[in-house]
Design an enzyme around this catalytic site. Structure first.
Site, short mmCIF file in Angstrom:
data_model
loop_
_atom_site.label_atom_id
_atom_site.label_comp_id
_atom_site.label_asym_id
_atom_site.label_seq_id
_atom_site.Cartn_x
_atom_site.Cartn_y
_atom_site.Cartn_z
N CYS A 19 0.81 -1.23 0.00
CA CYS A 19 0.00 0.00 0.00
C CYS A 19 0.84 1.27 0.00
O CYS A 19 0.29 2.36 -0.14
CB CYS A 19 -0.93 0.00 1.22
SG CYS A 19 -0.05 0.09 2.81
N THR A 20 2.15 1.17 0.16
CA THR A 20 2.98 2.36 0.36
C THR A 20 2.75 3.43 -0.69
O THR A 20 2.60 4.61 -0.39
CB THR A 20 4.47 1.97 0.38
OG1 THR A 20 4.67 1.01 1.41
CG2 THR A 20 5.32 3.18 0.64
#
Length: 423
Positions: free
Chosen positions: A81-82
């Site tokens: 998800c970064t």
């Protein structure tokens, strides 16, 4: 699209397994992890420690031949998800920025491109099983809320819904998207998540109607709160905690806004560990605190030490605190002090929360206040991990990193239990 029988084992596959938070919730809901894969060696060590019965591989997902992996009924995963969120420190001005350079799959940064391509890896795995005529029955994926603003989101969703082991392809899956916050699932952390659940078309639909308990002060009774969106045309986003989100919870009787019950930071704090007085940090060979940190502490002294407050009625399982309660501060650019009767902020892969204890002599001298960062036990408990869950790490930084990537198990357990009940 394949046949499913009650005598089949309730087996599961976890791609992007990380340190196993999603898998922990899945097994607590009744499934058995059979296969898991992740590229990070340190997280995989933790996964193997807690799931010794699973076939666990340390590899990038694009290298996996999914037709040769174990066939399971359930597929779960938390694609990286970064680069869908602000976690890299790149400030988003508005949702359109996801379509501009730096916020699309054509990002000039290789790691960002690989991060967002991870959403397509869960599709590739599901497609391989469908082509093999052994499709997953149900699939659960999680990510940050911003993933729904990714430019490729609708295309990805359409591909997931039209997975088929027949030609021409038909819409063989149905789905539901959830926007939820871990603080409403017994986790003392304000952590917003996007959850996507897929099940076969025509199969029983999982009951994913989350109605957290709350007290309505207008109706003077406990109620099952209803999720309400500020913009009804956009039903994905963050909980409006501290007045900055997209949805609220309201009373189904009078429609007034309510705050669902939650567990607060105080429940997991070790009050016997008070840290070091700020004025003694140099003597203890610790670095002096930066001016911004000192200002946050000073603000907290004025807000919480000079005018001590009682726990709000929404906070559950609050421990008894003798004397003045400590407070906690955050280490973000907009960091500030918070009451320990609130949940912690979202845990990231770096230490972001510090605790401030009042002076032992009853004064409000900032230099006599004690300060420390959260310890390992608090980080694990604040992530919703059961006490027996082991994080394989040789430093607190590594514990913080693994927990920062982790899906809180109680949240995962709630979703998985609803999915399993419908199978």
């Amino acid at each position: 699209m394949g046949s499913f029988y009650w005598d089949q084992d309730l087996t599961a596959t976890d791609s992007f397994a990380g340190a196993g938070g999603l898998s922990c919730g899945l097994e607590r809901a009744g499934a058995s992890l059979q296969f898991a894969v992740n590229h990070d060696e340190r997280s995989i060590a933790t996964y193997r420690r807690n799931f010794p019965h699973a076939d666990v591989r340390c590899a990038w997902l694009e290298t996996i031949d999914w037709k040769t992996t174990p066939d399971t009924l359930i597929k779960v995963g938390g694609p990286e998800c970064t680069n869908h969120s602000r976690a890299k420190g790149e400030k988003r001005r508005d949702r359109r920025q996801l379509r501009l350079p730096g916020w699309t799959d054509h990002d000039s940064k290789p790691e960002a491109e690989k991060s967002r391509a991870s959403m397509w890896q869960v599709y590739r795995a599901a497609k391989a099983k469908a082509d093999k005529h052994m499709p997953y029955h149900s699939m659960i994926f999680e990510n940050v809320p911003e993933v729904a603003e990714w430019s490729g989101y609708l295309d990805w969703l359409q591909h997931m819904l039209t997975l088929s082991d027949e030609e021409p392809a038909h819409r063989h899956y149905e789905h539901q998207i959830l926007s939820v916050n871990a603080m409403h699932f017994g986790v003392p952390q304000c952590r917003d998540r996007w959850i996507a659940v897929f099940w076969p078309k025509g199969a029983r639909k999982p009951d994913l109607n989350f109605r957290p308990p709350a007290f309505c002060w207008s109706c003077k009774q406990d109620i099952a709160a209803v999720q309400c969106w500020k913009n009804p045309t956009k039903k994905t986003g963050r909980y409006d905690y501290r007045l900055r989100g997209q949805y609220t919870y309201n009373c189904p009787r009078c429609s007034r806004r309510v705050q669902p019950y939650y567990r607060c930071a105080a429940e997991v704090i070790d009050f016997s560990d008070r840290g070091i007085p700020i004025g003694e940090r140099l003597a203890s060979r610790l670095p002096t605190l930066k001016p911004a940190t000192m200002q946050r502490i000073a603000d907290g002294i004025n807000q919480f030490f000079r005018r001590p407050s009682l726990p709000p009625s929404e906070a559950r399982e609050v421990p008894r605190i003798d004397g003045i309660a400590p407070f906690w501060i955050t280490y973000y650019s907009n960091g500030k002090p918070y009451s320990i009767y609130e949940p912690f902020c979202t845990f990231s892969t770096r230490e972001r929360c510090g605790l401030v204890f009042p002076p032992d002599d009853g004064s409000l001298d900032i230099h006599k206040c004690s300060f420390r960062m959260l310890n390992e036990r608090e980080i694990k408990a604040g992530s919703g991990l059961p006490p027996q869950y082991e994080i394989v790490a040789d430093s607190k930084d590594e514990v913080t990193r693994q927990c920062g990537h982790m899906v809180p198990p109680p949240l995962a357990q709630w979703v998985a239990s609803r999915v399993i009940a419908a199978m």
